[in-house]
Design a protein around this motif. Structure first.
Motif, PDB file in Angstrom:
ATOM      1  N   UNK A   1      -0.084   7.707   5.432  1.00 13.82           N
ATOM      2  CA  UNK A   1      -0.170   7.798   6.940  1.00 13.82           C
ATOM      3  C   UNK A   1      -0.873   6.333   7.452  1.00 13.82           C
ATOM      4  N   UNK A   2      -0.568   6.024   8.320  1.00 15.39           N
ATOM      5  CA  UNK A   2      -1.118   4.873   9.054  1.00 15.39           C
ATOM      6  C   UNK A   2      -1.451   5.226  10.349  1.00 15.39           C
ATOM      7  N   UNK A   3      -2.927   5.067  10.535  1.00 16.10           N
ATOM      8  CA  UNK A   3      -3.715   4.928  11.992  1.00 16.10           C
ATOM      9  C   UNK A   3      -3.615   3.653  12.354  1.00 16.10           C
ATOM     10  N   UNK A   4      -2.864   3.669  13.399  1.00 18.44           N
ATOM     11  CA  UNK A   4      -2.408   2.090  13.757  1.00 18.44           C
ATOM     12  C   UNK A   4      -3.668   1.003  14.183  1.00 18.44           C
ATOM     13  N   UNK A   5      -4.740   1.990  14.840  1.00 18.00           N
ATOM     14  CA  UNK A   5      -5.878   1.163  15.179  1.00 18.00           C
ATOM     15  C   UNK A   5      -7.194   2.233  14.792  1.00 18.00           C
TER      16      UNK A   5
ATOM     17  N   UNK B   1       0.747  -1.284  -0.126  1.00 18.15           N
ATOM     18  CA  UNK B   1       0.056   0.069  -0.064  1.00 18.15           C
ATOM     19  C   UNK B   1       0.969   1.303  -0.021  1.00 18.15           C
ATOM     20  N   UNK B   2       1.846   1.058   0.566  1.00 16.51           N
ATOM     21  CA  UNK B   2       2.875   2.444   0.429  1.00 16.51           C
ATOM     22  C   UNK B   2       3.463   2.582  -1.166  1.00 16.51           C
ATOM     23  N   UNK B   3       3.520   1.544  -1.631  1.00 16.01           N
ATOM     24  CA  UNK B   3       3.926   1.686  -3.208  1.00 16.01           C
ATOM     25  C   UNK B   3       2.841   2.251  -3.903  1.00 16.01           C
TER      26      UNK B   3
END
Length: 332
Positions: free
Chosen positions: A141-145, A134-136
């Motif tokens: 930004x990643x909301x961890x939960x 998904x980074x590629x």
């Protein structure tokens, strides 16, 4: 008045950056929705233009209605973003530091930008290869939960208030190495403080307010606010009415109490906005969609300097992106 029209275009018609909306999940639930001008959405292409939005962050939220979160649910929303927001909607995808520099240089005009975030690591299924994928594909930004526990960490409404699992700590390490930025808006308090120890990159709370002003568990304590300030992170004030005020209809003036409180803690240069449009079913009166941002700017200018207001509307967010997004890989 047409709902897509800006609410005033005087000196307050500044560019705006908004760090959180859930339009993609609505489009996933109902594929007939037209991003450009559909009344079933708060955030549309027309309303982004009307409100002066130069960058909107689109969250990939995995609704519990769809059952167990899977990577396919993430990928389908990325495809909706590509086809309906970027291609049909005319927004440019923001992924790299160089593009954030481009945003900073075109705030007065030119293309508007979109950015992808993932709200909850659940759909990555504990697989770092999926995180790399998904980074590629442009997620930055990643909301961890979300609010409850997943394979990586506990959410803010998980009663045991646990921190990270071993796999969750591996995910944080990978994020720090890859340049995937981290968002604590739904993370448990124990997880917040563990992340403060684990991460060597400044993180954000994309859509949270001050708990001292409105005592909701999704809002930040004073100690959390100070911690984000100390690492040069950012706090996106949100328009969720029950995060803004207790027991009465929320109005735009209620946001001023949160702004004032965070500023007294030293956060003037760390404030931005993360509306949570399309993630709510009731609204602050007069702030029902992005076309109302100019009216909010007028209100802010009645109480604060133009320099401060510009910082909150766009400057603080843009400087964070330019400082913390990874650089684009060099062509070989």
């Amino acid at each position: 008045m047409n709902p897509g029209e800006p609410q005033g275009q005087g000196r307050s018609y500044f560019p705006v950056v908004d760090f959180h909306c859930d339009a993609l999940s609505k489009m996933l639930e109902n594929p007939s929705i037209d991003f450009m001008a559909d009344g079933r959405l708060d955030v549309t292409g027309e309303r982004l233009r009307a409100g002066g939005l130069r960058m909107q962050c689109f969250a990939i939220y995995l609704s519990q209605k769809r059952g167990i979160p899977r990577i396919e649910h993430v990928l389908r929303q990325i495809e909706l973003y590509r086809s309906k927001v970027v291609n049909a909607g005319g927004l440019r995808p923001l992924r790299w530091k160089e593009e954030a520099d481009g945003l900073a240089n075109t705030l007065g005009g030119g293309p508007s930008w979109g950015m992808l975030s993932l709200e909850g690591a659940d759909g990555l299924e504990g697989n770092l290869f999926y995180a790399e994928m998904i980074f590629e594909l442009g997620v930055r930004f990643l909301g961890l939960t979300w609010n409850y526990a997943n394979w990586a960490a506990d959410g803010v409404l998980e009663k045991r208030n646990g921190g990270f699992t071993e796999k969750g700590r591996e995910l944080v390490k990978w994020c720090n190495e890859s340049g995937m930025l981290l968002d604590v808006s739904h993370l448990s308090e124990a997880g917040f403080w563990e992340l403060a120890e684990l991460s060597h990159r400044p993180f954000i709370a994309s859509h949270s307010n001050a708990r001292a002003i409105c005592d909701h568990p999704r809002n930040l304590t004073d100690d959390q606010i100070r911690a984000i300030i100390s690492i040069e992170g950012r706090i996106g004030l949100t328009f969720v009415p029950w995060f803004v005020t207790d027991g009465k209809e929320a109005v735009p003036d209620d946001l001023l109490r949160h702004i004032e409180h965070i500023c007294t803690l030293g956060g003037e240069k760390h404030l931005m906005f993360g509306s949570d449009f399309d993630g709510i079913d009731s609204w602050i009166k007069g702030l029902e969609h992005p076309g109302h941002y100019p009216a909010l700017a007028e209100l802010l200018l009645c109480h604060y300097s133009e320099e401060s207001v510009k910082g909150w509307l766009y400057g603080n967010a843009v400087s964070y992106l330019a400082s913390n997004l990874p650089s684009a890989p060099k062509a070989e």
